[in-house]
Design an enzyme around this catalytic site. Structure first.
Site, PDB file in Angstrom:
ATOM      1  CD  GLU A 164     -15.421 -18.071  41.508  1.00 58.89           C
ATOM      2  OE1 GLU A 164     -14.612 -18.880  42.062  1.00 58.89           O
ATOM      3  OE2 GLU A 164     -15.299 -16.805  41.742  1.00 58.89           O
TER       4      GLU A 164
ATOM      5  CD  GLU B  40     -15.629 -18.845  46.865  1.00 62.68           C
ATOM      6  OE1 GLU B  40     -16.874 -18.723  47.452  1.00 62.68           O
ATOM      7  OE2 GLU B  40     -15.519 -19.148  45.834  1.00 62.68           O
TER       8      GLU B  40
END
Ligand code: HXC
Length: 257
Positions: free
Chosen positions: A110, A130
């Site tokens: 990210e 995740e």
């Protein structure tokens, strides 16, 4: 770690993430230091472009999992887990090039996507794993990855946790170019040096406009993403996923029951 590189009237601000033992896992202290270094270079008239890099093995393996593991829903929500220091990079008006070798996972991927473009070493691996921890991306991954690589690859990566290697990342337009690992920094600095010699205001305007086309309605979605990320800290699957990682065993998820 930040240093000035290059030659000429405007030089390059080079920032290296440096928590090698934890594969540059991102914690608040590191993100604070990164934010300060970025803002200092942005304010310095002698700097024309910024390069952000990690180590040979990892750009960053994500948010620091033991720190995340200590949260519950309310502490995540109240303390603003993933606080604003994560997004300082979005205030920077000069170009930021991510030079990525090794793992760029979770918050690391990210962060790379928050840079203006990514130059990858042939050793780079990108992923949003995740889901393996029982949570979801919390710093824009569900929004910036599909804008870069499209829906199908994003769904595949987010739902299965599959990583993309450098060749696939280039085919999918996640990165602008792939270079041999040994020359990654030289290539990124060379690109930055070219940018440093361009008209500064034109460079800043291009950055602002391209990001406007890319980021426009994204902010709301990222806020929704953040709240959902927080809510998962109320599940047993998050505790299980993170505990399993830290105990080096496979998680057994209960699927929210
Ligand atoms: C804390 C981490 C870490 C992380 C690795 N380490 N990733 N510590 N947070 N995200 C630590 C390991 O515990 C280990 O410490 C050391 O770094 C080396 O890692 P190994 O696992 O031994 O290395 P390797 O076998 O090469 O595997 C590399 C890896 C793996 C594939 C990158 O470490 C991994 O899967 N890491 C987790 C990646 C991940 O799930 N990232 C998303 C995090 S959540 P010790 O002390 O044992 O040597 C996230 C949410 C973002 O980012 C939300 C918004 C920002």
């Amino acid at each position: 770690l930040s240093e000035v590189r290059g030659e000429g009237a405007r030089k390059i601000g080079l920032i290296s993430l440096n928590r090698p033992k934890q594969l540059n896992a991102l914690n608040d202290q590191l993100m604070d230091e990164l934010g300060h270094a970025l803002l200092a270079f942005d304010a310095d008239d002698g700097i024309g472009c910024i390069v952000l890099t990690g180590s040979e093995k990892a750009f960053a393996a994500g948010a620091d999992i033991p720190v995340l593991a200590a949260h519950d829903h309310m502490s995540a929500f109240k303390n603003g887990l993933i606080s604003s220091n994560w997004e300082t990079i979005l205030q920077v008006r000069k170009p930021v090039i991510a030079a990525v070798a090794g793992f760029a996972l979770g918050g690391g991927c990210e962060l790379a996507m928050m840079c203006d473009f990514i130059i990858a070493a042939d050793t780079a691996k990108f992923g949003q794993p995740e889901i393996k921890l029982g949570v979801i991306p919390g710093a824009g991954g569900t929004q910036r990855l599909p804008r870069a690589v499209g829906k199908s690859k994003t769904m595949d990566m987010l739902l299965t946790s599959r990583m993309m290697d450098a060749a696939e990342a280039e085919r999918a337009n996640l990165v602008s170019r792939v270079v041999p690992a040994a020359s990654l920094l030289d290539e990124a600095l060379a690109a930055a040096q070219i940018i440093c010699a361009m008209s500064g205001p034109a460079v800043m305007m291009i950055k602002e406009l391209v990001n406007r086309s890319f980021e426009g309605p994204l902010r709301d979605a990222v806020q929704v993403e953040r709240r959902m990320f927080h809510s998962l800290f109320g599940t047993s699957d998050q505790k299980e996923g993170m505990d399993a990682f830290m105990s080096k065993r496979k998680p057994e998820f209960k699927h929210g029951s």
